[in-house]
Structure formats: C-alpha cells, structure tokens
Design a protein around this motif. Structure first.
Motif, mmCIF file in Angstrom:
data_model
loop_
_atom_site.group_PDB
_atom_site.id
_atom_site.type_symbol
_atom_site.label_atom_id
_atom_site.label_comp_id
_atom_site.label_asym_id
_atom_site.label_seq_id
_atom_site.Cartn_x
_atom_site.Cartn_y
_atom_site.Cartn_z
ATOM 1 N N TYR A 102 -0.796 13.986 4.257
ATOM 2 C CA TYR A 102 -1.917 13.105 4.205
ATOM 3 C C TYR A 102 -1.534 11.622 4.280
ATOM 4 O O TYR A 102 -2.290 11.003 5.134
ATOM 5 N N LEU A 103 -0.699 11.171 3.759
ATOM 6 C CA LEU A 103 -0.480 9.781 3.957
ATOM 7 C C LEU A 103 0.241 9.133 5.395
ATOM 8 O O LEU A 103 -0.419 8.136 5.852
ATOM 9 N N LYS A 160 -0.921 10.510 7.929
ATOM 10 C CA LYS A 160 -2.452 10.515 8.651
ATOM 11 C C LYS A 160 -3.108 9.555 8.264
ATOM 12 O O LYS A 160 -3.716 8.431 9.213
ATOM 13 N N LEU A 161 -3.079 8.987 7.110
ATOM 14 C CA LEU A 161 -3.852 7.897 6.448
ATOM 15 C C LEU A 161 -3.220 6.485 7.082
ATOM 16 O O LEU A 161 -4.341 5.741 7.714
ATOM 17 N N THR A 168 0.745 3.853 -2.945
ATOM 18 C CA THR A 168 0.324 5.610 -2.822
ATOM 19 C C THR A 168 1.341 6.337 -3.139
ATOM 20 O O THR A 168 1.161 7.556 -3.687
ATOM 21 N N SER A 177 0.657 -1.349 0.058
ATOM 22 C CA SER A 177 0.103 -0.026 -0.066
ATOM 23 C C SER A 177 0.949 1.281 -0.024
ATOM 24 O O SER A 177 0.564 2.127 -0.463
ATOM 25 N N ASP A 228 -3.047 6.580 11.403
ATOM 26 C CA ASP A 228 -4.754 6.357 12.139
ATOM 27 C C ASP A 228 -5.240 5.055 12.098
ATOM 28 O O ASP A 228 -5.651 4.487 13.067
#
Length: 210
Positions: free
Chosen positions: A199-200, A202-203, A168, A164, A206
């Motif tokens: 962003y990544l 946080k993605l 990304t 992943s 989390d």
C-alpha cells in the motif's frame, strides 16, 4: 556513548558481558512500556532476574542504561536511510527504504517505542546524535533534489517526503495493538507488514513518478 560500569576499569569477562546484555534487554522491555520517567531501577532488576545491588555494579544509574540503549538504537535506526544510493533508480530506492523501515517496525517494536518516547521527551539524551541525523538527512535530500532536477522524480519537498515515510512506517510499531485490533484476526498476522508495504509503495510512488 555511555559505557557499562564494569567496562570502566577492566576488560569484561564473558559472564559480565552476558549480564550486561541481560540488563539491557530487560531495560528495553521496561523503558518501552513505561517510558524513562515511569521506569525504575527496581523494575529493571526484577525484569533481569537480578538484585538491585548486582545491577548497580554494572550500571550506576537508570540514565546510564537508557543512554546506552538510545545510543545503540539511533545508530541502528539510521541504517535504512544510509543504504539509499544516489546511483540507484529513484523510485526503487524509495520503495526499498519504505520496506526497510517497515522491517524495522516489525522486527524492533520495543526499540521503536523507546525511540518515540525519547523524541516525545525532547530528545534529552541524544542531542549530539541529532546533528548526525540532520547531516544524514541533508545528504539524502540533496540526492533527491538531484533526481528531481534530472526529471527522474516528481518535484516535492524531500524533507517532508522523508518525514511522511517515517510517520507512516513507524505507525506500525508504535500503534501495533491498534493496528491488529482494527484489522482483526484474519488480517493481523505477519502478512500485515507486506500488505502495508504494498500500500505505501503505491501511495508514495503514484505521487513521485516524474
């Protein structure tokens, strides 16, 4: 790894090394745009500002140039994963890995497209190196499993976590034109990589907090 033809019989001079580097840089441009099958020796010679016979003195075939580029690239491509430390904080290590992969996408877009094209063709020139890739990934997934067992990372399939991250981050190299077109002039500058990193992080974080 393939060697330049001029290196087979004698020590290369500075001028020979410079010409080999020029050929490899030109080939990287050509291969990253046209792929292996769509590229020709004539195109590479033209991009390098050399005659075809002169280029063939250094490399006998298009495949020899491609093999050398791919061999060097794969070693560089694995460096960000090699840096992941078992002794570090799991979430910090994963964040750092994401950022290193985005830096690769930012700084080596041609190399990224070259690698993607090779994989899409079934990786015919790096079959031996793929075993090195598997060994490294297995080593790092074992580290992640220990983190999960110790309660320091949420349980998940570590192989698919790495896949992943690859997917990304590599998107920003392979689809750079699309990314910039969609973001528009206001957001498509160099800052897009920092935006992507935040962003990544946080993605992934989390979902990975224990």
């Amino acid at each position: 790894m393939a060697k330049p033809r001029a290196a087979e019989t004698r020590k290369r001079t500075r001028i020979q090394q410079e010409k080999e580097d020029r050929i490899l840089d030109a080939a990287l441009d050509v291969f990253s745009v046209h792929g292996f099958r769509g590229s020709t020796i004539d195109q590479i010679a033209k991009a390098a500002g050399m005659s075809k016979p002169n280029l063939l003195y250094y490399f006998r075939t298009k495949e020899a140039i491609h093999r050398l580029l791919i061999g060097r690239l794969l070693d560089t491509w694995l460096d960000p994963l090699r840096e992941m430390s078992a002794d570090g904080d799991p979430l910090s290590e994963i964040c750092s890995y994401i950022r290193r992969k985005l830096e690769m996408a930012r700084d080596y877009p041609r190399e990224g497209r070259l690698f993607t094209n090779e994989i899409l063709r079934g990786a015919p020139h790096i079959q031996e190196e793929m075993s090195d890739l598997k060994t490294l990934v297995d080593e790092k997934t074992a580290i992640m499993r220990r983190w999960m067992k110790d309660g320091r990372l949420a349980k998940c399939d570590p192989h698919h976590l790495i896949f992943s991250i690859w997917a990304t981050t590599q998107h920003y190299a392979d689809f750079d034109v699309q990314v910039r077109a969609v973001l528009g002039p206001a957001k498509s500058g160099e800052g897009r990589f920092e935006d992507a990193a935040r962003y990544l992080e946080k993605l992934f974080l989390d979902g990975l907090k224990p």
